[in-house]
Scaffold this motif. Sequence first.
Motif, PDB file in Angstrom:
ATOM      1  N   ARG A  69      -9.976   9.383  18.063  1.00  0.00           N
ATOM      2  CA  ARG A  69      -8.788   8.568  18.120  1.00  0.00           C
ATOM      3  C   ARG A  69      -7.502   9.361  17.923  1.00  0.00           C
ATOM      4  O   ARG A  69      -6.445   8.770  17.786  1.00  0.00           O
ATOM      5  CB  ARG A  69      -8.861   7.467  17.081  1.00  0.00           C
ATOM      6  CG  ARG A  69      -9.983   6.498  17.340  1.00  0.00           C
ATOM      7  CD  ARG A  69      -9.849   5.298  16.458  1.00  0.00           C
ATOM      8  NE  ARG A  69     -10.896   4.371  16.755  1.00  0.00           N
ATOM      9  CZ  ARG A  69     -10.703   3.135  17.161  1.00  0.00           C
ATOM     10  NH1 ARG A  69      -9.494   2.682  17.295  1.00  0.00           N
ATOM     11  NH2 ARG A  69     -11.708   2.365  17.412  1.00  0.00           N
ATOM     12  N   HIS A  94     -11.786   8.732  -2.842  1.00  0.00           N
ATOM     13  CA  HIS A  94     -10.523   8.263  -2.261  1.00  0.00           C
ATOM     14  C   HIS A  94      -9.721   9.404  -1.639  1.00  0.00           C
ATOM     15  O   HIS A  94      -8.913   9.182  -0.746  1.00  0.00           O
ATOM     16  CB  HIS A  94      -9.682   7.523  -3.308  1.00  0.00           C
ATOM     17  CG  HIS A  94      -9.124   8.392  -4.369  1.00  0.00           C
ATOM     18  ND1 HIS A  94      -9.857   8.788  -5.463  1.00  0.00           N
ATOM     19  CD2 HIS A  94      -7.907   8.967  -4.495  1.00  0.00           C
ATOM     20  CE1 HIS A  94      -9.111   9.566  -6.224  1.00  0.00           C
ATOM     21  NE2 HIS A  94      -7.928   9.690  -5.665  1.00  0.00           N
ATOM     22  N   THR A 149     -10.529   9.666   1.987  1.00  0.00           N
ATOM     23  CA  THR A 149      -9.784   8.671   2.748  1.00  0.00           C
ATOM     24  C   THR A 149      -8.381   9.197   3.049  1.00  0.00           C
ATOM     25  O   THR A 149      -7.853   9.019   4.158  1.00  0.00           O
ATOM     26  CB  THR A 149      -9.708   7.343   1.977  1.00  0.00           C
ATOM     27  OG1 THR A 149     -11.035   6.893   1.722  1.00  0.00           O
ATOM     28  CG2 THR A 149      -8.955   6.281   2.757  1.00  0.00           C
ATOM     29  N   SER A 150      -7.769   9.870   2.084  1.00  0.00           N
ATOM     30  CA  SER A 150      -6.443  10.464   2.310  1.00  0.00           C
ATOM     31  C   SER A 150      -6.489  11.514   3.409  1.00  0.00           C
ATOM     32  O   SER A 150      -5.558  11.613   4.212  1.00  0.00           O
ATOM     33  CB  SER A 150      -5.921  11.092   1.019  1.00  0.00           C
ATOM     34  OG  SER A 150      -5.752  10.112   0.023  1.00  0.00           O
ATOM     35  N   VAL A 190      -8.604  11.563   6.010  1.00  0.00           N
ATOM     36  CA  VAL A 190      -8.728  10.858   7.290  1.00  0.00           C
ATOM     37  C   VAL A 190      -7.390  10.273   7.702  1.00  0.00           C
ATOM     38  O   VAL A 190      -6.971  10.405   8.870  1.00  0.00           O
ATOM     39  CB  VAL A 190      -9.825   9.759   7.202  1.00  0.00           C
ATOM     40  CG1 VAL A 190      -9.826   8.892   8.448  1.00  0.00           C
ATOM     41  CG2 VAL A 190     -11.188  10.384   6.972  1.00  0.00           C
ATOM     42  N   LEU A 191      -6.672   9.664   6.780  1.00  0.00           N
ATOM     43  CA  LEU A 191      -5.353   9.101   7.106  1.00  0.00           C
ATOM     44  C   LEU A 191      -4.364  10.196   7.515  1.00  0.00           C
ATOM     45  O   LEU A 191      -3.565   9.996   8.420  1.00  0.00           O
ATOM     46  CB  LEU A 191      -4.821   8.298   5.923  1.00  0.00           C
ATOM     47  CG  LEU A 191      -5.579   6.998   5.630  1.00  0.00           C
ATOM     48  CD1 LEU A 191      -5.074   6.363   4.339  1.00  0.00           C
ATOM     49  CD2 LEU A 191      -5.477   6.032   6.791  1.00  0.00           C
ATOM     50  N   ALA A 192      -4.416  11.348   6.858  1.00  0.00           N
ATOM     51  CA  ALA A 192      -3.530  12.447   7.211  1.00  0.00           C
ATOM     52  C   ALA A 192      -3.821  12.956   8.621  1.00  0.00           C
ATOM     53  O   ALA A 192      -2.910  13.317   9.363  1.00  0.00           O
ATOM     54  CB  ALA A 192      -3.657  13.581   6.203  1.00  0.00           C
ATOM     55  N   LEU A 203      -5.014  11.174  11.101  1.00  0.00           N
ATOM     56  CA  LEU A 203      -4.589  10.165  12.082  1.00  0.00           C
ATOM     57  C   LEU A 203      -3.083  10.036  12.102  1.00  0.00           C
ATOM     58  O   LEU A 203      -2.486   9.659  13.057  1.00  0.00           O
ATOM     59  CB  LEU A 203      -5.238   8.803  11.771  1.00  0.00           C
ATOM     60  CG  LEU A 203      -6.764   8.794  11.921  1.00  0.00           C
ATOM     61  CD1 LEU A 203      -7.302   7.446  11.468  1.00  0.00           C
ATOM     62  CD2 LEU A 203      -7.179   9.075  13.348  1.00  0.00           C
TER      63      LEU A 203
END
Length: 79
Positions: free
Chosen positions: A1, A69, A72-73, A75-77, A79
């Motif tokens: 993505r 967590h 998760t940070s 993965v968000l970074a 994207l």
Amino acid sequence: RLASPVELVARLDDSPAGRQMRDLLADVLACSSQLVLREDASLPHSPCFGVAQPGQAPRVLFAGVPTGHEFTSLVLALL
């Protein structure tokens, strides 16, 4: 993505933590052809890595292998 290329900028060493980080980065890089690894000895810690746009300094820096967590940070970074 991923919509555009992303660099994982790393300062790695041969310590156990450095090897663990190298393994994690290899797994992450295998997820997308948009991801590339750039090693940079000027980062403040060893081992550490960050997420950056190509040719730029990392905006997010991880001083250890992200878990829970923190993953998760990561993965968000990306994207």
